[in-house]
Write a protein that holds these residues in place. Structure first.
Motif, mmCIF file in Angstrom:
data_model
loop_
_atom_site.group_PDB
_atom_site.id
_atom_site.type_symbol
_atom_site.label_atom_id
_atom_site.label_comp_id
_atom_site.label_asym_id
_atom_site.label_seq_id
_atom_site.Cartn_x
_atom_site.Cartn_y
_atom_site.Cartn_z
ATOM 1 N N ASP A 5 -8.159 57.508 -33.006
ATOM 2 C CA ASP A 5 -8.145 56.040 -32.945
ATOM 3 C C ASP A 5 -9.038 55.429 -34.022
ATOM 4 O O ASP A 5 -8.760 54.338 -34.512
ATOM 5 N N ALA A 40 -9.770 50.419 -28.232
ATOM 6 C CA ALA A 40 -11.134 50.417 -27.718
ATOM 7 C C ALA A 40 -12.065 49.899 -28.822
ATOM 8 O O ALA A 40 -11.697 49.888 -30.003
ATOM 9 N N ILE B 208 -4.675 56.326 -28.039
ATOM 10 C CA ILE B 208 -5.379 55.066 -28.279
ATOM 11 C C ILE B 208 -5.429 54.241 -26.992
ATOM 12 O O ILE B 208 -6.477 53.699 -26.626
ATOM 13 N N ARG B 211 -7.859 55.824 -24.407
ATOM 14 C CA ARG B 211 -9.259 55.597 -24.774
ATOM 15 C C ARG B 211 -9.660 54.161 -24.465
ATOM 16 O O ARG B 211 -10.781 53.881 -24.048
ATOM 17 N N ARG B 212 -8.712 53.246 -24.656
ATOM 18 C CA ARG B 212 -9.002 51.848 -24.370
ATOM 19 C C ARG B 212 -9.194 51.656 -22.860
ATOM 20 O O ARG B 212 -10.133 50.985 -22.426
ATOM 21 N N GLU B 215 -12.531 52.994 -21.931
ATOM 22 C CA GLU B 215 -13.643 52.129 -22.342
ATOM 23 C C GLU B 215 -13.790 50.921 -21.426
ATOM 24 O O GLU B 215 -14.892 50.499 -21.103
#
Lengths: 213, 668
Positions: A5, A40, B208, B211-212, B215
């Motif tokens: 990412d 993120a 992605i 991971r978001r 978080e």
């Protein structure tokens, strides 16, 4: 290995900066940027650090993060460093290019860019310089030139609305490749120097215009 | 010092997304949660699971690991990205005459001169100008390029040269066959490369999004992804080799079953809503298939757990067989009527009315409902009929005959909603084993009365006793699962009877063993290993299966979420293969030395022994380094040497270690 990412955030933000979607001097809010990219925050922060290393992003204690500015002094400093190195690159390519390197260069010369937004023209010019750098078989030289190119890219996009010189510069590519193919190092170096100088002269001519606007 | 290490395991299955919070060293499951899988965007279901687990201190989590059907689904549903496949040195006539072209996983493939022979010698010069010309012509029509050259595992020179040249003329992601497989099957290698290329962006975006989601829940820990053989790789490895995640779900449930039961040898049976998956644990390891994994119609060179999946589960559709005789269970999965009626009370009302109708007016078609699962985008609705169907279903779920009537059709087959069903815009509901559990009172989260009404209608139509027919459903399900187990372990199939009066001894033996009928002969099949039951309905469906096989059924604690446990219980594994093969003299008669071919380098040795010794050392070093980079803690290396015909040897080093958990205070 870098986080996937982070790599992606780097690609997307770099594209925004070099195409001026994020304007020179604009402040950057990592949180908002992460939201916009649907990512993120951590990878966005990591990507901004990498971009700061490339001098596309500036980090200050007092004002936080912003997109690095471009100005006429930069332009001069960039051109006087880049010109001899690009020339050296073309000379080395004329001495060292392999058959595969030449096939790539010829393929790039045969390509006719479509699209009118200039982005594709620019991408083609970029690939041409990268291919010559690869043909020079010197990775330090290639890496250094890549960074300079990234910085020049924004100048080009700033000047773009006032310019129409690129098609001729694509023609110049063909003559440079001819010289490399024939192994004429001196000629390749001279032609490349002229090619790069023409670019900066053109940009410099319109630069006050863009600075005002 | 706090010695607890919390890890979070997540499995995104076809029906449910499961999550568990586990203390890694003591193997204690601290919390578990199930949430419906959101196929449009898996990360929504994942975030719901993380939310449902109620993690007190997110900073205490040292690792997150995920098994996902994402790759398998994307391939099955054709949702991968557009790929151009460059075939170098392949024989077009051969490919065409054996119809291999259909197996490449992309219609966009092109032939070029080049490639090597079985001794790694250049077969013909590489047509680089031709390749670049083609790439320039098609680069705007594809999202990625896969490159496979003939015998590239022996000599990847042409693939590497193409990589170098193509990457200088366009920015598309490139995948090389030799990096994914060192096996010599050229068609499987090309297919694997093409599939991998089509999945790159899919898996990257998934990582992605995960991971978001992590978080947002303040979880900052290494992220791992399960491979098809149940081992783990870092999310970064997974993003480069997404094709390796094929079948990771079933592999994870087998590993979870072993982890929770502490059994080293057992047969693992995982019953979900959609499928039942069977895998074998031998000496603590999931048995891996000899051949590459198959997805849909594509044969790949990807190593995956040897498993058998059958389309029977708790939500399998119960229907009437041909000529209105007998029962069918599956293969399609539907929403149980109990759940549908719970969500739409009007459905229970309709079922009441139906149960009072005369026999003729209460055919089983009335028990199949269609419903709108989500509002479609405008452009999806191609035909006026699709538009009419969607606007009809906006009023609520409708039984099939009602849809036929409202759309002015004559028969069910005319509805033509295949695309809407495939995209999960329209869903189907009907009678399922889950409904029978509701009316038996064994599992009743939803509307049991709706299930009872529907079953009454279903049985009355066939003039069958309700209890008797229900027993028949359970017997039929047991038979299907037992048959799958016997087929899986024996490698032999029970063919359908060729004659009505079947005289085949094998069939007779099998069925007499499940349901003893013979007055004199008693037969039975016994499974030596215990059966580990996994999945929510395992405790209900599997006791009869274990009885039929005269073995013990083990239902470990938390078996309902064993697949999520398996996602964290696997080891980190990296394998590195190096080929050793002879170098021939110019005349091609004498062996003058041996090549040691690694993915990016080749060395020549005079003696075979020296070449093999070098290959062993090189593969060991490389595997060790790669395992450390992939997140393995103290990896151990084992070597394997496989003779691959023609004086060729494959040296495979495998480095395996437990995942390295994040150390406290070392975030950066």
């Amino acid at each position: 290995m870098e986080r996937i990412d982070t790599t992606r955030a780097y690609e997307l933000i770099r594209e925004k900066i070099t195409t001026l979607a994020l304007a020179p001097g604009a402040p950057i809010d990592p949180q908002a940027l992460a939201e916009e990219l649907e990512m993120a925050v951590i990878p966005v922060q990591e990507a901004l650090k990498l971009l700061a290393h490339e001098e596309l992003v500036t980090i200050t204690r007092r004002h936080g993060l912003y997109v690095s500015d471009v100005n006429i002094e930069d332009l001069d400093a960039l051109s006087e460093t880049r010109m001899p190195l690009e020339g050296l690159c073309a000379r080395l390519a004329a001495e060292r290019a392999t058959a595969d390197d030449l096939v790539v260069l010829e393929a790039l010369c045969a390509e006719t860019p479509t699209g009118s937004d200039g982005k594709e023209l620019f991408a083609l010019d970029h690939r041409f310089h990268q291919a010559i750098a690869a043909a020079a078989h010197n990775r330090y030289l290639a890496r250094t030139l890549e960074q300079f190119f990234g910085l020049s890219q924004r100048l080009w996009f700033l000047a773009l609305p006032h310019l129409d010189f690129l098609p001729t510069s694509v023609e110049e590519h063909i003559t440079i490749v001819e010289a490399i193919k024939a192994g004429r190092g001196d000629e390749a170096e001279r032609l490349m120097n002229e090619h790069v100088r023409a670019f900066y002269d053109n940009v410099r001519n319109v630069f006050p215009l863009t600075a005002d606007s | 010092m706090n010695t607890e290490a919390l890890v979070l395991g997540i499995d995104t299955g076809g029906t449910y997304t499961d999550g568990v919070l586990l203390e890694y060293y003591s193997r204690r499951v601290l919390a578990a949660h199930k949430s419906l899988t959101t196929k449009r965007d898996f990360s929504i279901g994942i975030e719901k699971v993380i939310e449902g687990i109620h993690i007190e201190d997110p900073a205490a989590i040292k690792m997150v690991s995920i098994s996902t059907t994402l790759a398998t689904n994307a391939i099955a549903e054709g949702k991968g990205k557009r790929v151009a496949l460059l075939l170098i040195g392949y024989d077009p006539e051969l490919i065409t005459s054996f119809k291999f072209g259909e197996r490449f996983a992309t219609p966009n493939y092109h032939y070029f001169a080049g490639g090597h022979d079985v001794y790694g010698r250049e077969k013909e010069p590489l047509d680089l100008p031709g390749i670049l010309h083609k790439v320039q012509a098609i680069k705007n029509e594809v999202d990625a390029i896969a490159i496979s050259s003939y015998f590239s595992p022996l000599n990847p020179e042409h693939e590497n040269r193409v990589y170098g040249a193509v990457s200088r003329i366009c920015d598309l992601p490139l995948v090389l066959g030799n990096q994914l497989s060192t096996k010599l099957g050229s068609v499987e290698r090309a297919t694997t490369a093409a599939l991998n290329a089509s999945l790159l962006a899919v898996l990257r975006d998934f990582v992605i999004a995960v991971r978001r989601a992590m978080e947002r829940r303040q979880i900052d820990a290494p992220l791992m992804v399960v491979r098809g053989d149940g081992t783990l790789m870092s999310a970064e490895f997974a993003a480069l080799t997404p094709v390796e995640t094929i079948h990771s779900g079933p592999a994870a449930s087998a590993i979870g079953g072993r982890f929770l039961s502490h059994l080293e040898d057992a047969l693992v049976v995982d019953i979900g809503g959609t499928t039942t998956d069977i895998a074998l644990i031998e000496a603590g390891q999931v048995r891996v298939g000899e051949e590459g994994a198959t997805v849909g119609t594509y044969k790949t060179a990807v190593q995956a757990a040897n498993l058998l999946s059958i389309a029977v589960g708790g939500d399998s559709h119960i229907g009437i067989g041909r000529d209105n005789k007998g029962l069918t269970i599956g293969p399609e999965r539907v929403v149980p009527l109990a759940l549908l009626a719970q969500q739409y009370p009007a459905v229970q009302q309709r079922l009441h009315t139906l149960s009072r109708r005369t026999w003729v007016q209460a055919a089983p078609e009335w028990l199949e409902y269609w419903l709108l699962l989500r509002e479609p985008d405008e452009e999806v609705l191609g035909t006026p009929q699709e538009k009419a169907l969607v606007s009809l279903l906006r009023r609520g779920p409708q039984p099939l005959p009602e849809i036929v009537k409202q759309l002015d059709l004559l028969h069910i087959s005319q509805i033509g909603a295949r695309e809407l069903l495939r995209q999960e815009i329209v869903g189907r509901a009907g009678l399922t084993p889950t409904d029978l559990l509701h009316l038996e009172g064994r599992y009743t989260p939803w509307d049991a009365e709706a299930s009872a009404l529907a079953w009454r209608v279903f049985c009355r139509f066939q003039f069958k006793d309700e209890d008797e027919l229900r027993r028949q459903v359970w017997v039929e399900m047991t038979k299907m699962i037992v048959q799958a187990i016997v087929t899986f372990l024996s490698g032999k199939e029970i063919r359908p009877p060729s004659l009505p009066d079947d005289a085949d001894l094998g069939r007779w033996f099998f069925f007499n063993s499940l349901d003893p009928q013979h007055p004199n002969l008693e037969t039975s099949i016994r499974l030596r290993q215990p059966l580990i039951g996994i999945g929510a309905p395992a405790g209900i469906f599997l006791p009869a299966v274990a009885d039929s096989l005269h073995t013990e059924l083990v239902l470990p604690d938390h078996h309902q979420v064993a697949n999520a446990v398996g996602a964290i219980a696997g080891s980190v594994m990296v394998s590195e293969e190096i080929l050793v093969y002879p170098h021939l003299s110019a005349g091609g008669v004498d062996v003058t030395g041996y090549y040691v071919q690694a993915s990016d380098q080749r060395e020549l040795f005079e003696e075979k022994a020296a070449a093999l010794a070098h290959a062993r050392q090189l593969s060991r070093e490389r595997a060790l380094g790669a395992a450390l980079r992939a997140g393995a803690d103290n990896p151990q290396v084992t070597l394997e040497e496989i003779a691959d015909g023609l004086d060729t040897y494959r040296i495979r080093a495998r480095a395996v270690g437990n995942p390295r958990l994040q150390e406290t205070g070392s975030r950066e």
